[in-house]
Enzyme design. Structure first.
Site, PDB file in Angstrom:
ATOM      1  N   ASP A  19     -95.435 -64.622 -62.929  1.00 22.71           N
ATOM      2  CA  ASP A  19     -94.620 -66.146 -61.855  1.00 22.71           C
ATOM      3  C   ASP A  19     -95.359 -65.945 -60.163  1.00 22.71           C
ATOM      4  O   ASP A  19     -95.359 -64.665 -60.136  1.00 22.71           O
ATOM      5  CB  ASP A  19     -93.156 -65.515 -61.527  1.00 22.71           C
ATOM      6  N   GLU A  20     -95.377 -67.030 -59.307  1.00 26.56           N
ATOM      7  CA  GLU A  20     -96.041 -66.369 -58.678  1.00 26.56           C
ATOM      8  C   GLU A  20     -96.762 -66.281 -58.848  1.00 26.56           C
ATOM      9  O   GLU A  20     -97.342 -65.592 -57.650  1.00 26.56           O
ATOM     10  CB  GLU A  20     -95.220 -66.032 -57.294  1.00 26.56           C
ATOM     11  N   LYS A  59     -90.510 -75.303 -62.611  1.00 23.04           N
ATOM     12  CA  LYS A  59     -91.100 -74.174 -62.900  1.00 23.04           C
ATOM     13  C   LYS A  59     -90.283 -72.999 -63.874  1.00 23.04           C
ATOM     14  O   LYS A  59     -90.809 -72.564 -64.556  1.00 23.04           O
ATOM     15  CB  LYS A  59     -92.436 -73.656 -62.045  1.00 23.04           C
ATOM     16  N   THR A  60     -89.664 -73.018 -62.794  1.00 27.64           N
ATOM     17  CA  THR A  60     -88.666 -71.733 -63.637  1.00 27.64           C
ATOM     18  C   THR A  60     -88.219 -72.580 -65.281  1.00 27.64           C
ATOM     19  O   THR A  60     -87.568 -71.431 -65.960  1.00 27.64           O
ATOM     20  CB  THR A  60     -87.409 -71.328 -62.361  1.00 27.64           C
ATOM     21  N   ARG A 118     -89.512 -77.601 -48.779  1.00 23.98           N
ATOM     22  CA  ARG A 118     -87.619 -77.044 -49.433  1.00 23.98           C
ATOM     23  C   ARG A 118     -86.494 -78.368 -48.567  1.00 23.98           C
ATOM     24  O   ARG A 118     -85.817 -78.001 -49.233  1.00 23.98           O
ATOM     25  CB  ARG A 118     -87.930 -76.048 -48.329  1.00 23.98           C
ATOM     26  N   GLN A 146     -99.109 -72.766 -52.255  1.00 23.39           N
ATOM     27  CA  GLN A 146     -97.912 -71.919 -52.092  1.00 23.39           C
ATOM     28  C   GLN A 146     -98.445 -70.320 -51.911  1.00 23.39           C
ATOM     29  O   GLN A 146     -97.026 -69.636 -51.667  1.00 23.39           O
ATOM     30  CB  GLN A 146     -96.933 -71.842 -53.036  1.00 23.39           C
TER      31      GLN A 146
END
Length: 763
Positions: free
Chosen positions: A217-218, A34-35, A600, A248
């Site tokens: 973002d997020e 995503k980043t 993670r 998330q």
DNA sequence: CGTAATGAAATTTTT
DNA sequence: TTTCATTACG
């Protein structure tokens, strides 16, 4: 497309990067790059000729913003794209438009504990008895209102809600108090900006036009206030791109609303939706486990996670007799992997639901000599000594700040106690003046004993002396604060260990100030420094570089990745947390939290549970987390560890003969004394990563020879051939220009450029 | 006014 | 068990 920007992207990623105008929703699963997409998209926009100043990228954490900045810098060097957290962006907007919402441009930002104090003082001033409701509950009610864009005047309590009625009464007073102090809490940063945009169409229109491309973002973690801000800035120019993953969302309890992402397509009808479902992080097995678990949630957007990574090892589930066994088991496993040379400490992370669970694990890691770092709840800038010293700076920057005044007026103790303050507060209230003003007029305050009035006047004199320095570099101001308030001296005189540690922390703060000064040359940056200080948090400074095992809560793990992940205490009441069990929504959030933890892991994942756990001093039998039953059985390798106390054993070894340790063996676990470790790589873990990074390493490497100015530090006693003994009260400047202000016993205060002065440290 | 002792409460915490 | 905040004393 043979543009190098697109070379290393998958089709889905490319589609997102190539999208230019109109709303865009990127549904990005964990580990889906995503980043990369966001940064490449920014680079692409720049490449198309968009001026950098027309692009705005908002994140939730400084770390994320930093990461984004450095990656954009690699793709498009030197472009000043505004990338920051929501709160920092809002702080900046507010400095610009402070007067429109009734603030001074030098307003203070209160962190959670400051606003807690402010609320407490508000309630005291009202002489209001909140009955059995705690300050936190009231604060929660106010925060909820603010997150939902409800201003004091608009607050309508739910009929029959006692807490609602209290909030209804307290909220307006609390807000008035903040405004009177020219201060905002974290929620206000958003609320004020949202209100500003709503109430001032011309400002809104201008900003909407200024930020032509906005990225968030997020997005699953945005609350209504953030939603409103973003929305207001993308009406005329609706080039809003958001990324997020409903699965998330773990900050619902902070007011985040899943609605924002689930309904995005509804809010922006002609939205382009891109799904990033390929995972580049985890093994197939780990991903299947995560996917299987999260499928139990109802409120979500279906997605299909897949990966081309290896199958990997099965996910392990270990059941231990007690938490000590659990901790010991984890530590043993890590130790053996490291000793075998298969892994390094930094490859491992251990997650848990609540901070209180870290202790047993820390003990075991320490006894095995495994270096670890804990991302812990108590943040550097929250420590008392730091807040005290910062309090001085705050009051210098904003003389109206009553909370800062109350914090420092008697720190260190100067004989200004409760009754004196009571009278000052009464006086200030009737005269409608800030406390500092009241203190200035201490002679006029009714019933104030002369002695008290003198103490207060002395404080005001100190303040005035310090305020002359307000435009100096922050490190120098800090130095004078420490010296002239005798804060440092008080700590130095104490022989408690706590106070020695405090001194060390203050030293760190000085370093941070020095770095800030070097980063921001020029005059009068006090407000900026203070803003940095309160909008920064310790998670941001989690150190990915140092070779240590990482311990953190599941919440803190979001956005990170590790080759091997342990998730401890998979028990009912912990995960899901007991306080979340009432509502199905909250249960789903707990499930997402576990999902975040699981995803993670890159290569290995180990979950664990203890049959008995000590909680608040009580040993209780545990119930396995219901989530364990929601994992795919065929992917899980379950094993029960039944051996007795004190046996440190590698897990791959068969469980030994347990005959003489059966039954109550674990009741009194014996502990091996934490043994100092021989291997240098396994040095005893340092207590805590400080929030501020030291640069001394580089500096020492650079010019160690020239008895560098770095040997001088705050409070040090020095000798001058002419003036004799003196004490350093402040330092400033950098490198060759490093200066010290020294107070001499006989010759008063003098300032020297260290490189050119004959000053020598004494001792 | 300042410190010691007692008692209640106890997630998570991007900012 | 630990941590805090308020209360009771010197």
């Amino acid at each position: 497309m043979d543009d190098p920007l697109f070379d290393q992207l998958t089709d889905a990623q490319r589609e997102a990067v190539a999208h230019v105008d109109g709303p865009l929703l990127i549904l990005a699963g964990p580990g889906s790059g995503k980043t990369r997409v966001v940064t490449h998209r920014i680079a692409h926009l720049l490449q198309l000729g968009t001026p950098a100043t027309r692009i705005l990228a908002l994140t939730f954490t400084n770390k994320a913003a930093q990461e984004m900045k450095s990656r954009v810098e690699l793709l498009a060097p030197g472009k000043p794209v505004w990338m920051s957290t929501f709160h920092r962006f809002c702080a900046r907007m507010l400095r610009e438009y402070a007067s429109l919402v009734g603030l001074d441009p030098n307003f203070t930002i209160y962190d959670a504990s400051d606003s807690h104090n402010a609320l407490k003082h508000t309630i005291e001033d009202m002489e209001f008895d909140p009955g059995h409701f705690s300050l936190q509950q009231i604060a929660g009610g106010i925060s909820w209102a603010k997150n939902n864009l409800i201003r004091p005047a608009e607050y309508e309590p739910r009929p029959g809600s006692v807490l609602g009625a209290i909030v209804h009464r307290v909220y307006p007073k609390y807000e008035a108090k903040l405004l009177q102090s020219s201060a905002v809490d974290f929620d206000d940063l958003l609320l004020h900006v949202a209100a500003l945009l709503k109430d001032n169409p011309e400002v809104r229109g201008m900003l909407d036009a200024r930020y032509r491309y906005i990225m968030v973002d997020e997005y699953q973690d945005t609350n209504l206030a953030q939603y409103a801000i973003v929305r207001a800035l993308s009406i005329d120019v609706p080039n809003l791109a958001v990324t997020g993953d409903p699965d998330q969302s773990i900050y619902g309890w902070r007011g985040a609303s899943l609605r924002n992402i689930l309904e995005f397509e509804h809010d922006y009808p002609d939205v382009h939706v891109v799904r990033l479902e390929q995972n580049y992080r985890s093994t197939k097995r780990i991903l299947r486990v995560a996917d299987y678990l999260i499928a139990h949630n109802r409120r979500r957007k279906e997605k299909t996670l897949f990966t081309e990574n290896d199958e990997g090892q099965p996910v392990r589930l270990r059941i231990y007799p007690t938490q000590q066994h659990e901790a010991e088991g984890i530590a043993t496993r890590i130790a053996s992997e490291i000793l075998a040379g298969r892994r390094r400490p930094r490859d491992f992370a251990i997650f848990y639901r609540v901070n209180a669970l870290s202790r047993a694990i820390e003990t075991s890691l320490a006894s095995h000599g495994i270096p670890y770092q804990m991302v812990r709840g108590v943040e550097f800038f929250q420590r008392k000594e730091i807040k005290d010293v910062i309090g001085y700076l705050t009051l210098l920057a904003n003389p109206r700040d009553d909370e800062a005044f109350l914090r420092i007026i008697n720190t260190p103790v100067r004989g200004i106690g409760r009754s004196t303050l009571e009278r000052l507060r009464a006086y200030a209230a009737t005269k409608r003046k800030p406390l500092l003003e009241a203190a200035r007029e201490s002679g006029l305050v009714a019933d104030l004993p002369k002695k008290a009035a003198v103490s207060v006047a002395r404080f005001v004199a100190l303040y005035d002396r310090l305020s002359l320095l307000a435009a100096e570099p922050v490190e120098e101001i800090l130095g004078h604060v420490l010296a002239e308030s005798s804060y440092q001296e008080t700590l130095e005189r104490s022989d408690s260990e706590d106070d020695q540690e405090r001194l060390a922390n203050i030293e760190e703060l000085l370093t941070a100030a020095r770095e800030f000064d070097e980063r921001t040359p020029g005059e009068g940056h006090l407000e900026e420094f203070l803003e940095d200080v309160c909008l920064v948090n310790e998670t941001d400074t989690w150190d990915a570089v140092s070779d240590r095992v990482t311990l953190m809560t599941l919440h803190a793990s979001k956005g990170l990745e590790f080759p091997v992940v342990f998730i401890a205490a998979m028990e009912e009441g912990l995960i899901p947390h007991e306080r979340s069990r009432e509502k199905p929504d909250q249960l789903e959030e707990e499930r997402r939290l576990l999902f975040v933890g699981i995803t993670r892991a890159e290569e290995e994942l180990e979950l664990s549970q203890a049959s008995y756990r000590e909680f608040r001093g009580q040993r209780k039998m545990t119930v396995p987390s219901q989530f364990l039953m929601q994992l795919p059985p065929e992917e899980i390798e379950k094993s029960q560890a039944n051996w007795g106390p004190g046996v440190v054993r590698h897990y791959d070894e068969p469980v030994p003969d347990e005959s003489h340790h059966q039954g109550e063996a674990w009741e009194e676990p014996e502990w091996r004394e934490p043994s100092p470790v021989s291997a240098p790589a396994a040095a005893a873990p340092t207590a805590a990563p400080l929030a501020v990074r030291l640069t001394t390493a580089a500096e020492l490497a650079g010019d160690a020879a020239s008895a560098s100015p770095d040997i001088f530090h705050q409070g040090m006693v020095v000798r001058h051939p002419e003036y004799g003994l003196g004490k350093i009260i402040a330092l400033g400047g950098s490198q060759g220009q490093r200066k010290a202000t020294v107070a001499f016993a006989t010759a008063g205060q003098r300032t020297f450029v260290l490189n050119k002065s004959p000053l020598k440290p004494v001792k």
